[in-house]
Motif scaffolding. Structure first.
Motif, PDB file in Angstrom:
ATOM      1  N   ARG A 217       0.851  -1.179   0.000  1.00 25.13           N
ATOM      2  CA  ARG A 217       0.000   0.000   0.000  1.00 25.13           C
ATOM      3  C   ARG A 217       0.886   1.228   0.000  1.00 25.13           C
ATOM      4  O   ARG A 217       2.006   1.201   0.496  1.00 25.13           O
ATOM      5  CB  ARG A 217      -0.934   0.013   1.210  1.00 25.13           C
ATOM      6  CG  ARG A 217      -2.015  -1.056   1.160  1.00 25.13           C
ATOM      7  CD  ARG A 217      -2.687  -1.202   2.512  1.00 25.13           C
ATOM      8  NE  ARG A 217      -3.866  -2.031   2.451  1.00 25.13           N
ATOM      9  CZ  ARG A 217      -3.851  -3.361   2.391  1.00 25.13           C
ATOM     10  NH1 ARG A 217      -2.682  -3.999   2.377  1.00 25.13           N
ATOM     11  NH2 ARG A 217      -4.963  -4.049   2.324  1.00 25.13           N
ATOM     12  N   GLY A 218       0.365   2.318  -0.539  1.00 24.98           N
ATOM     13  CA  GLY A 218       1.154   3.539  -0.580  1.00 24.98           C
ATOM     14  C   GLY A 218       0.358   4.692  -1.143  1.00 24.98           C
ATOM     15  O   GLY A 218      -0.868   4.624  -1.297  1.00 24.98           O
ATOM     16  N   THR A 219       1.063   5.769  -1.459  1.00 24.30           N
ATOM     17  CA  THR A 219       0.442   6.965  -2.027  1.00 24.30           C
ATOM     18  C   THR A 219       1.227   7.402  -3.261  1.00 24.30           C
ATOM     19  O   THR A 219       2.432   7.174  -3.360  1.00 24.30           O
ATOM     20  CB  THR A 219       0.414   8.114  -1.008  1.00 24.30           C
ATOM     21  OG1 THR A 219       1.764   8.379  -0.561  1.00 24.30           O
ATOM     22  CG2 THR A 219      -0.447   7.773   0.188  1.00 24.30           C
ATOM     23  N   VAL A 220       0.515   8.028  -4.184  1.00 20.62           N
ATOM     24  CA  VAL A 220       1.121   8.564  -5.402  1.00 20.62           C
ATOM     25  C   VAL A 220       0.678  10.010  -5.570  1.00 20.62           C
ATOM     26  O   VAL A 220      -0.322  10.445  -4.993  1.00 20.62           O
ATOM     27  CB  VAL A 220       0.718   7.747  -6.648  1.00 20.62           C
ATOM     28  CG1 VAL A 220       1.274   6.337  -6.586  1.00 20.62           C
ATOM     29  CG2 VAL A 220      -0.806   7.710  -6.802  1.00 20.62           C
ATOM     30  N   GLU A 221       1.436  10.740  -6.369  1.00 22.11           N
ATOM     31  CA  GLU A 221       1.085  12.123  -6.700  1.00 22.11           C
ATOM     32  C   GLU A 221       0.910  12.228  -8.207  1.00 22.11           C
ATOM     33  O   GLU A 221       1.787  11.816  -8.973  1.00 22.11           O
ATOM     34  CB  GLU A 221       2.169  13.088  -6.230  1.00 22.11           C
ATOM     35  CG  GLU A 221       1.859  14.548  -6.540  1.00 22.11           C
ATOM     36  CD  GLU A 221       2.958  15.487  -6.069  1.00 22.11           C
ATOM     37  OE1 GLU A 221       3.050  16.601  -6.605  1.00 22.11           O
ATOM     38  OE2 GLU A 221       3.728  15.076  -5.177  1.00 22.11           O
ATOM     39  N   ILE A 222      -0.212  12.754  -8.633  1.00 28.15           N
ATOM     40  CA  ILE A 222      -0.506  12.858 -10.062  1.00 28.15           C
ATOM     41  C   ILE A 222       0.472  13.829 -10.703  1.00 28.15           C
ATOM     42  O   ILE A 222       0.615  14.977 -10.268  1.00 28.15           O
ATOM     43  CB  ILE A 222      -1.951  13.327 -10.289  1.00 28.15           C
ATOM     44  CG1 ILE A 222      -2.935  12.315  -9.686  1.00 28.15           C
ATOM     45  CG2 ILE A 222      -2.234  13.502 -11.769  1.00 28.15           C
ATOM     46  CD1 ILE A 222      -4.389  12.740  -9.777  1.00 28.15           C
ATOM     47  N   THR A 223       1.158  13.365 -11.750  1.00 30.35           N
ATOM     48  CA  THR A 223       2.118  14.206 -12.468  1.00 30.35           C
ATOM     49  C   THR A 223       1.629  14.598 -13.855  1.00 30.35           C
ATOM     50  O   THR A 223       2.119  15.563 -14.438  1.00 30.35           O
ATOM     51  CB  THR A 223       3.466  13.486 -12.608  1.00 30.35           C
ATOM     52  OG1 THR A 223       3.265  12.207 -13.250  1.00 30.35           O
ATOM     53  CG2 THR A 223       4.098  13.250 -11.241  1.00 30.35           C
ATOM     54  N   ALA A 224       0.660  13.873 -14.402  1.00 34.68           N
ATOM     55  CA  ALA A 224       0.134  14.195 -15.729  1.00 34.68           C
ATOM     56  C   ALA A 224      -1.276  13.648 -15.847  1.00 34.68           C
ATOM     57  O   ALA A 224      -1.565  12.534 -15.397  1.00 34.68           O
ATOM     58  CB  ALA A 224       1.024  13.612 -16.828  1.00 34.68           C
ATOM     59  N   LEU A 225      -2.158  14.425 -16.459  1.00 31.13           N
ATOM     60  CA  LEU A 225      -3.533  14.021 -16.724  1.00 31.13           C
ATOM     61  C   LEU A 225      -3.940  14.640 -18.051  1.00 31.13           C
ATOM     62  O   LEU A 225      -4.038  15.863 -18.174  1.00 31.13           O
ATOM     63  CB  LEU A 225      -4.459  14.495 -15.602  1.00 31.13           C
ATOM     64  CG  LEU A 225      -5.942  14.119 -15.738  1.00 31.13           C
ATOM     65  CD1 LEU A 225      -6.106  12.607 -15.718  1.00 31.13           C
ATOM     66  CD2 LEU A 225      -6.759  14.763 -14.628  1.00 31.13           C
ATOM     67  N   THR A 226      -4.122  13.804 -19.058  1.00 32.61           N
ATOM     68  CA  THR A 226      -4.418  14.318 -20.394  1.00 32.61           C
ATOM     69  C   THR A 226      -5.743  15.074 -20.378  1.00 32.61           C
ATOM     70  O   THR A 226      -6.732  14.609 -19.798  1.00 32.61           O
ATOM     71  CB  THR A 226      -4.483  13.174 -21.413  1.00 32.61           C
ATOM     72  OG1 THR A 226      -5.461  12.217 -20.986  1.00 32.61           O
ATOM     73  CG2 THR A 226      -3.145  12.478 -21.522  1.00 32.61           C
TER      74      THR A 226
END
Length: 343
Positions: A217-226
């Motif tokens: 389990r973990g967390t991510v940060e959005i770096t790109a969203l078309t």
């Protein structure tokens, strides 16, 4: 009939009275509580998940511009390499010969240019002849630069620090321009996913999201969203950099992003939190799925609406509230049975 016979007949005719037994007393006694273990229940988001792939942020396919034989492969699959480390050596006799020829041509063109300059000073040559000599010398210098670059392509080095994921050549193989020789991946990981317009609502670059990948389990940060959707699938692409991971995480793994609830979405209200329970806590009764909840010292069977699993955990869409104690590995536990929960 005498007195003794009468007393015997009365004794035989009297009904038999029950005699208490040890087994009956044990059955009447309350059963001792069964010691059970509490399952780990995780909350994350509003219950919507989307499939994602774990990939390396930096990936490179090592190839060459030359047609040459491989003389040596200096790395193996799974090996860590530093930036600039030598990976593959190719036979360079041809390119070195071309470099020597180009350097000789450059020396001749430079000498010819000097002679024309000397003749022009004595008015024995024209300005156009000098310009032609200078052009020849410039062409020869460019040929030398190209030949030196080709020599560099015979020694393939790592463009960045990372891990060799695959090796496709061996010493003695003949390779051609553009042929993949090695696959190299960096250390940083990210998740890639395809979202519908509804799933992408409320998301933006820089937003943090939880994810699950197997038991990790973990967390991510959005770096790109078309901003627009694919013409065929009508879905939007998302990339999110892994910020924290509790457990082992590898590129190529399957993962699930936990999305926030959309405003006004009755199916996933913002106040409702998603709960994840381990598969070991589930109880199957035909087509029904449930869990045992410890309530007031009793085990209560609670039917739930499960979502799609992610590794060893299952999303509970309905039937369970946050803060309730779910019993792990219930086994033959019965509804209403006395239990004692241990950490």
């Amino acid at each position: 009939m005498n007195h003794r016979t009468l007393m015997l007949a009365l004794a035989l005719a009297a009904p038999a009275l029950p005699v208490p037994s040890l087994a009956a007393e044990a059955a009447a006694a309350p059963a001792a509580p069964v010691r059970v273990r509490a399952a780990r229940v995780d909350g994350g988001g509003a219950g919507r998940t989307v499939a994602a792939n774990v990939v390396a942020v930096r990936r490179a396919t090592i190839s060459t511009r030359l047609a040459a034989n491989v003389t040596q492969v200096h790395v193996e699959e799974g090996q860590r390499v530093a930036a600039g480390q030598l990976l593959v050596s190719l036979a360079d006799n041809d390119v070195k010969g071309g470099l020597e020829a180009a350097e000789a041509a450059l020396a001749a063109a430079s000498a010819h240019e000097k002679r024309i300059e000397a003749l022009l000073a004595e008015r024995a040559a024209t300005t156009s002849e000098l310009e032609g000599a200078r052009a020849q010398r410039a062409q020869a210098a460019a040929a030398v630069a190209g030949a030196r670059a080709n020599v560099g392509y015979s020694l393939l080095r790592a463009p960045f620090a990372g891990t060799v994921q695959s090796r496709r050549v061996n010493a003695g193989d003949l390779v051609g321009p553009g042929q993949p020789l090695l696959q190299l991946e960096g250390d940083a990981l990210e998740l890639t996913a395809s979202l519908s317009d509804d799933e992408a609502r409320g998301l933006a670059v820089g937003k943090a999201l939880p994810f699950l990948a197997g038991s990790t389990r973990g967390t991510v940060e959005i770096t790109a969203l078309t901003p627009g959707g694919d013409p065929l699938s009508h879905r939007r692409g998302l990339r999110a950099r892994v910020q924290k991971a509790e457990g082992e995480l590898r590129s190529g793994s399957f993962a699930r992003l936990v999305l926030p609830a959309a405003a006004g979405d009755a199916k996933a209200p913002a106040a409702q939190a998603a709960l994840w329970v381990p598969k070991s806590a589930l109880v199957q009764r035909g087509d029904l799925t449930g869990v045992f909840v410890a309530d007031g010292g009793k085990a209560r069977l609670r039917w739930i609406s499960p979502g799609e699993p992610a590794g060893d955990a299952v999303l509970v869409r309905a039937g369970l509230r946050g803060g309730e104690t779910v019993i792990d590995a219930p086994g033959a536990l019965r509804d209403g049975q006395a239990v004692e929960v241990t950490p």
